[in-house]
Design a protein around this motif. Structure first.
Motif, short mmCIF file in Angstrom:
data_model
loop_
_atom_site.label_atom_id
_atom_site.label_comp_id
_atom_site.label_asym_id
_atom_site.label_seq_id
_atom_site.Cartn_x
_atom_site.Cartn_y
_atom_site.Cartn_z
N ALA A 276 0.85 -1.19 0.00
CA ALA A 276 0.00 0.00 0.00
C ALA A 276 0.88 1.24 0.00
N SER A 277 0.35 2.34 -0.54
CA SER A 277 1.09 3.61 -0.52
C SER A 277 0.54 4.56 0.54
N SER A 278 -0.55 4.17 1.18
CA SER A 278 -1.09 4.96 2.29
C SER A 278 -1.99 4.06 3.12
N GLY A 279 -2.26 4.53 4.33
CA GLY A 279 -3.14 3.76 5.19
C GLY A 279 -3.57 4.56 6.39
N SER A 280 -4.67 4.15 6.98
CA SER A 280 -5.14 4.79 8.21
C SER A 280 -5.68 3.70 9.12
N TRP A 281 -5.59 3.97 10.41
CA TRP A 281 -6.03 3.00 11.43
C TRP A 281 -6.47 3.78 12.64
N GLN A 282 -7.56 3.35 13.26
CA GLN A 282 -8.04 3.97 14.49
C GLN A 282 -8.70 2.90 15.35
N GLN A 283 -8.34 2.89 16.62
CA GLN A 283 -8.93 1.92 17.53
C GLN A 283 -8.77 2.44 18.96
N ALA A 284 -9.76 2.13 19.78
CA ALA A 284 -9.69 2.47 21.21
C ALA A 284 -9.00 1.32 21.92
N ILE A 285 -7.76 1.54 22.29
CA ILE A 285 -6.98 0.53 23.02
C ILE A 285 -6.37 1.20 24.24
N PRO A 286 -6.19 0.48 25.34
CA PRO A 286 -5.50 1.08 26.49
C PRO A 286 -4.00 1.17 26.21
N TRP A 287 -3.42 2.33 26.47
CA TRP A 287 -1.99 2.50 26.28
C TRP A 287 -1.41 3.34 27.40
N ALA A 288 -0.14 3.13 27.66
CA ALA A 288 0.56 3.85 28.72
C ALA A 288 1.76 4.56 28.10
N ASN A 289 2.75 4.89 28.90
CA ASN A 289 3.96 5.53 28.39
C ASN A 289 4.77 4.51 27.60
N GLU A 290 4.50 4.45 26.30
CA GLU A 290 5.14 3.48 25.42
C GLU A 290 5.52 4.17 24.12
N THR A 291 6.19 3.43 23.26
CA THR A 291 6.57 3.96 21.96
C THR A 291 5.82 3.19 20.88
N LEU A 292 5.22 3.93 19.97
CA LEU A 292 4.51 3.37 18.82
C LEU A 292 5.47 3.38 17.64
N PHE A 293 5.59 2.24 16.95
CA PHE A 293 6.53 2.10 15.83
C PHE A 293 5.78 1.81 14.54
N THR B 113 6.98 7.12 17.56
CA THR B 113 6.40 8.23 18.31
C THR B 113 6.24 7.79 19.75
N LYS B 114 6.69 8.61 20.67
CA LYS B 114 6.56 8.33 22.09
C LYS B 114 5.16 8.73 22.53
N LEU B 115 4.41 7.78 23.09
CA LEU B 115 3.09 8.05 23.63
C LEU B 115 3.24 8.37 25.12
N LYS B 116 2.70 9.48 25.55
CA LYS B 116 2.84 9.92 26.93
C LYS B 116 1.49 9.96 27.61
N VAL B 117 1.47 9.54 28.88
CA VAL B 117 0.27 9.63 29.71
C VAL B 117 0.60 10.54 30.88
N LEU B 118 -0.14 11.63 30.98
CA LEU B 118 -0.01 12.57 32.09
C LEU B 118 -1.20 12.39 33.01
N SER B 119 -1.03 12.79 34.26
CA SER B 119 -2.08 12.60 35.25
C SER B 119 -2.52 13.91 35.85
N ARG B 120 -3.82 14.00 36.15
CA ARG B 120 -4.34 15.17 36.85
C ARG B 120 -4.04 15.08 38.34
N GLN B 121 -3.76 13.87 38.82
CA GLN B 121 -3.43 13.66 40.23
C GLN B 121 -2.00 14.14 40.47
N PRO B 122 -1.81 15.01 41.43
CA PRO B 122 -0.44 15.50 41.65
C PRO B 122 0.47 14.41 42.19
N VAL B 123 1.74 14.53 41.84
CA VAL B 123 2.74 13.60 42.36
C VAL B 123 2.89 13.90 43.85
#
Length: 123
Positions: free
Chosen positions: A72-89, A101-111
């Motif tokens: 293929a010369s192009s593509g798209s994908w979308q899905q609701a999956i649980p993810w954390a601080n990981e890297t998507l390749f 791309t580094k996927l980041k999860v930030l929290s509203r709860q203070p450290v």
């Protein structure tokens, strides 16, 4: 209002297109905000890619292929999956990682803050 601007800035930053080896992709969102620190993101993950040549490519997250395209010369994908601080390749059929791309999860709860003084006082 500042929180709203921060979320908007993160959303705009996640829309940037990355290119390498003649392949460009866009991952959205790359940053997610959760209520608790230990909570994974539940936001739908969306990927669009394009290339000048036809290629067989796969999206990889946590050492698992999420989706693959064949010749293929192009593509798209979308899905609701649980993810954390990981890297998507994005990898080729020869298992060469060409984009990430580094996927980041930030929290509203203070450290939990470290106490600056001792728990007791002489005065």
């Amino acid at each position: 209002m500042q929180g709203f601007l921060l979320v908007m800035a993160l959303a705009v930053a996640s829309e940037a297109e990355q290119c390498n080896a003649g392949v460009c992709w866009q991952v959205s969102p790359s940053t997610c905000i959760t209520e608790r620190i230990d909570q994974p993101c539940q936001s739908p993950l969306s990927v669009q890619w394009h290339s000048q040549n036809q290629q067989s490519l796969c999206i990889v997250l946590a050492k698992q292929n999420l989706h693959c395209w064949s010749s293929a010369s192009s593509g798209s994908w979308q899905q609701a999956i649980p993810w954390a601080n990981e890297t998507l390749f994005l990898k080729t059929e020869a298992n060469t990682f060409i984009l990430q791309t580094k996927l980041k999860v930030l929290s509203r709860q203070p450290v939990k803050r470290r106490r600056l003084n001792g728990p007791w006082s002489l005065f």
